[in-house]
Design a protein around this motif. Structure first.
Motif, PDB file in Angstrom:
ATOM      1  N   PHE A  88      94.726  57.633   6.243  1.00 52.96           N
ATOM      2  CA  PHE A  88      96.100  58.087   6.460  1.00 52.96           C
ATOM      3  C   PHE A  88      97.035  57.095   5.803  1.00 52.96           C
ATOM      4  N   ARG A  89      98.197  57.586   5.411  1.00 52.81           N
ATOM      5  CA  ARG A  89      99.199  56.734   4.773  1.00 52.81           C
ATOM      6  C   ARG A  89     100.365  56.540   5.730  1.00 52.81           C
ATOM      7  N   GLY A  90     100.867  55.319   5.764  1.00 50.49           N
ATOM      8  CA  GLY A  90     102.008  54.997   6.611  1.00 50.49           C
ATOM      9  C   GLY A  90     102.872  53.939   5.962  1.00 50.49           C
ATOM     10  N   GLY A  91     104.066  53.813   6.453  1.00 51.45           N
ATOM     11  CA  GLY A  91     105.026  52.857   5.913  1.00 51.45           C
ATOM     12  C   GLY A  91     104.638  51.411   6.172  1.00 51.45           C
ATOM     13  N   CYS A  92     105.244  50.534   5.382  1.00 50.34           N
ATOM     14  CA  CYS A  92     105.055  49.090   5.541  1.00 50.34           C
ATOM     15  C   CYS A  92     106.165  48.566   6.455  1.00 50.34           C
ATOM     16  N   PRO A  93     105.819  47.834   7.497  1.00 52.39           N
ATOM     17  CA  PRO A  93     106.853  47.324   8.391  1.00 52.39           C
ATOM     18  C   PRO A  93     107.837  46.370   7.718  1.00 52.39           C
ATOM     19  N   ASN A  94     107.383  45.614   6.724  1.00 49.84           N
ATOM     20  CA  ASN A  94     108.232  44.615   6.065  1.00 49.84           C
ATOM     21  C   ASN A  94     108.978  45.156   4.853  1.00 49.84           C
ATOM     22  N   ASP A  95     108.577  46.331   4.377  1.00 44.40           N
ATOM     23  CA  ASP A  95     109.175  46.890   3.159  1.00 44.40           C
ATOM     24  C   ASP A  95     109.280  48.395   3.344  1.00 44.40           C
ATOM     25  N   LYS A  96     110.467  48.877   3.555  1.00 47.33           N
ATOM     26  CA  LYS A  96     110.674  50.300   3.856  1.00 47.33           C
ATOM     27  C   LYS A  96     110.251  51.209   2.706  1.00 47.33           C
ATOM     28  N   ARG A  97     110.183  50.672   1.475  1.00 43.71           N
ATOM     29  CA  ARG A  97     109.770  51.491   0.334  1.00 43.71           C
ATOM     30  C   ARG A  97     108.265  51.502   0.156  1.00 43.71           C
ATOM     31  N   GLY A  98     107.569  50.533   0.724  1.00 44.60           N
ATOM     32  CA  GLY A  98     106.131  50.416   0.536  1.00 44.60           C
ATOM     33  C   GLY A  98     105.350  51.372   1.421  1.00 44.60           C
ATOM     34  N   VAL A  99     104.148  51.707   0.976  1.00 43.09           N
ATOM     35  CA  VAL A  99     103.266  52.591   1.726  1.00 43.09           C
ATOM     36  C   VAL A  99     101.888  51.961   1.784  1.00 43.09           C
ATOM     37  N   TYR A 100     101.303  51.974   2.968  1.00 42.11           N
ATOM     38  CA  TYR A 100      99.935  51.515   3.172  1.00 42.11           C
ATOM     39  C   TYR A 100      98.989  52.706   3.246  1.00 42.11           C
ATOM     40  N   ALA A 101      97.789  52.524   2.722  1.00 44.58           N
ATOM     41  CA  ALA A 101      96.687  53.446   2.969  1.00 44.58           C
ATOM     42  C   ALA A 101      95.823  52.780   4.032  1.00 44.58           C
ATOM     43  N   HIS A 102      95.485  53.517   5.075  1.00 40.75           N
ATOM     44  CA  HIS A 102      94.690  53.010   6.193  1.00 40.75           C
ATOM     45  C   HIS A 102      93.373  53.781   6.257  1.00 40.75           C
ATOM     46  N   LEU A 103      92.289  53.076   6.472  1.00 43.90           N
ATOM     47  CA  LEU A 103      90.992  53.715   6.683  1.00 43.90           C
ATOM     48  C   LEU A 103      90.894  54.114   8.154  1.00 43.90           C
ATOM     49  N   THR A 104      90.605  55.380   8.428  1.00 43.03           N
ATOM     50  CA  THR A 104      90.458  55.840   9.811  1.00 43.03           C
ATOM     51  C   THR A 104      89.058  55.504  10.323  1.00 43.03           C
ATOM     52  N   GLU A 105      88.862  55.626  11.613  1.00 46.12           N
ATOM     53  CA  GLU A 105      87.515  55.437  12.181  1.00 46.12           C
ATOM     54  C   GLU A 105      86.548  56.459  11.593  1.00 46.12           C
ATOM     55  N   LYS A 106      87.015  57.699  11.447  1.00 49.69           N
ATOM     56  CA  LYS A 106      86.185  58.733  10.840  1.00 49.69           C
ATOM     57  C   LYS A 106      85.847  58.367   9.392  1.00 49.69           C
ATOM     58  N   GLY A 107      86.810  57.778   8.675  1.00 49.80           N
ATOM     59  CA  GLY A 107      86.577  57.331   7.304  1.00 49.80           C
ATOM     60  C   GLY A 107      85.563  56.213   7.236  1.00 49.80           C
ATOM     61  N   TYR A 108      85.664  55.279   8.174  1.00 50.13           N
ATOM     62  CA  TYR A 108      84.713  54.168   8.206  1.00 50.13           C
ATOM     63  C   TYR A 108      83.305  54.677   8.501  1.00 50.13           C
ATOM     64  N   ALA A 109      83.186  55.619   9.432  1.00 49.57           N
ATOM     65  CA  ALA A 109      81.876  56.198   9.767  1.00 49.57           C
ATOM     66  C   ALA A 109      81.302  56.955   8.566  1.00 49.57           C
ATOM     67  N   ALA A 110      82.152  57.689   7.862  1.00 50.43           N
ATOM     68  CA  ALA A 110      81.697  58.418   6.671  1.00 50.43           C
ATOM     69  C   ALA A 110      81.225  57.439   5.600  1.00 50.43           C
ATOM     70  N   LEU A 111      81.952  56.352   5.433  1.00 53.25           N
ATOM     71  CA  LEU A 111      81.567  55.331   4.462  1.00 53.25           C
ATOM     72  C   LEU A 111      80.234  54.708   4.838  1.00 53.25           C
ATOM     73  N   GLU A 112      80.043  54.380   6.098  1.00 56.43           N
ATOM     74  CA  GLU A 112      78.766  53.786   6.525  1.00 56.43           C
ATOM     75  C   GLU A 112      77.591  54.706   6.200  1.00 56.43           C
ATOM     76  N   ARG A 113      77.754  56.006   6.452  1.00 57.95           N
ATOM     77  CA  ARG A 113      76.678  56.966   6.140  1.00 57.95           C
ATOM     78  C   ARG A 113      76.444  57.038   4.633  1.00 57.95           C
ATOM     79  N   ALA A 114      77.524  57.166   3.873  1.00 64.47           N
ATOM     80  CA  ALA A 114      77.400  57.307   2.419  1.00 64.47           C
ATOM     81  C   ALA A 114      76.828  56.046   1.778  1.00 64.47           C
ATOM     82  N   ALA A 115      77.212  54.895   2.280  1.00 63.64           N
ATOM     83  CA  ALA A 115      76.778  53.623   1.683  1.00 63.64           C
ATOM     84  C   ALA A 115      75.267  53.465   1.741  1.00 63.64           C
ATOM     85  N   ARG A 116      74.648  53.947   2.808  1.00 67.07           N
ATOM     86  CA  ARG A 116      73.181  53.836   2.936  1.00 67.07           C
ATOM     87  C   ARG A 116      72.476  54.569   1.795  1.00 67.07           C
ATOM     88  N   ASP A 117      72.922  55.771   1.486  1.00 63.75           N
ATOM     89  CA  ASP A 117      72.321  56.527   0.387  1.00 63.75           C
ATOM     90  C   ASP A 117      72.748  55.965  -0.970  1.00 63.75           C
TER      91      ASP A 117
END
Length: 153
Positions: A88-117
Motif C-alpha cells: 500500500f502507498r501512503g504519505g510521508c509524515p515529514n514531507d507532504k509531497r513524498g509517498v511511501y510504498a509499504h509491504l503488507t503482511e500479505k505481501g510479506y507472506a507472498a514473498l516468503e512463499r515465492a522466495a523459496r521457489d
C-alpha cells in the motif's frame, strides 16, 4: 568521426552469450514466478526491496532507484501490487509531497512463499552451474558494470 573500437571474435562471442543468456534467464525467472506465484520479476523485486527496508517501507523515488525501474513504471507496478493487497502507498509524515510504498503482511507472506521457489530456480539455472571462482568473477564484473552505469547517470 573516428573508427569504432570493434569487438574481436572472442569479445563478440562473450558479449552475445551474455545478452542471450541474460535475456533467456530473465524470461525463465519471470515465467516461473508468474506460473507459481502470480508475480512478475519486477513485482517480486519490489517486494524484496521493501522486505529489506526499515519498517518494510521505502519512498517511491528510492524504491524506483533500488528496483531499477522508472518512476512511471514503478507506479504502475505498485498499482498492480496494491490491487493484490501486497503493498500500500501512503504519505510521508515529514514531507507532504513524498509517498511511501509499504509491504503488507500479505505481501510479506507472498514473498516468503515465492522466495523459496525462486531461489531454487536461481540455483538450478545460475549459481549451481557456474564454478565458484567464475561466479565471483561475474559478481566483480557486474559490480563494475553497475558502478559505471550508475556514474554515467
Amino acid at each position: 568521426m573516428s573508427e569504432p573500437r570493434w569487438l574481436d571474435a572472442s569479445q563478440q562471442r562473450d558479449w552475445r552469450s551474455f545478452i542471450e543468456g541474460s535475456i533467456r534467464l530473465n524470461d525463465l525467472l519471470d515465467r516461473d514466478l508468474k506460473a507459481k506465484h502470480g508475480l512478475s520479476m519486477s513485482e517480486y523485486e519490489i517486494l524484496v526491496r521493501l522486505s529489506e527496508a526499515p519498517d518494510r517501507r521505502l519512498r517511491m523515488a528510492e524504491l524506483a532507484e533500488h528496483a531499477s525501474q522508472s518512476r512511471s513504471r514503478l507506479s504502475h507496478t505498485c498499482s498492480r501490487l496494491e490491487s493484490k493487497d501486497l503493498v500500500f502507498r501512503g504519505g510521508c509524515p515529514n514531507d507532504k509531497r513524498g509517498v511511501y510504498a509499504h509491504l503488507t503482511e500479505k505481501g510479506y507472506a507472498a514473498l516468503e512463499r515465492a522466495a523459496r521457489d525462486h531461489v531454487e530456480t536461481v540455483r538450478d539455472f545460475f549459481v549451481d552451474i557456474i564454478q565458484p571462482e567464475d561466479l565471483e568473477a561475474v559478481g566483480r564484473a557486474f559490480g563494475a558494470v553497475n558502478k559505471r552505469v550508475t556514474e554515467a547517470g
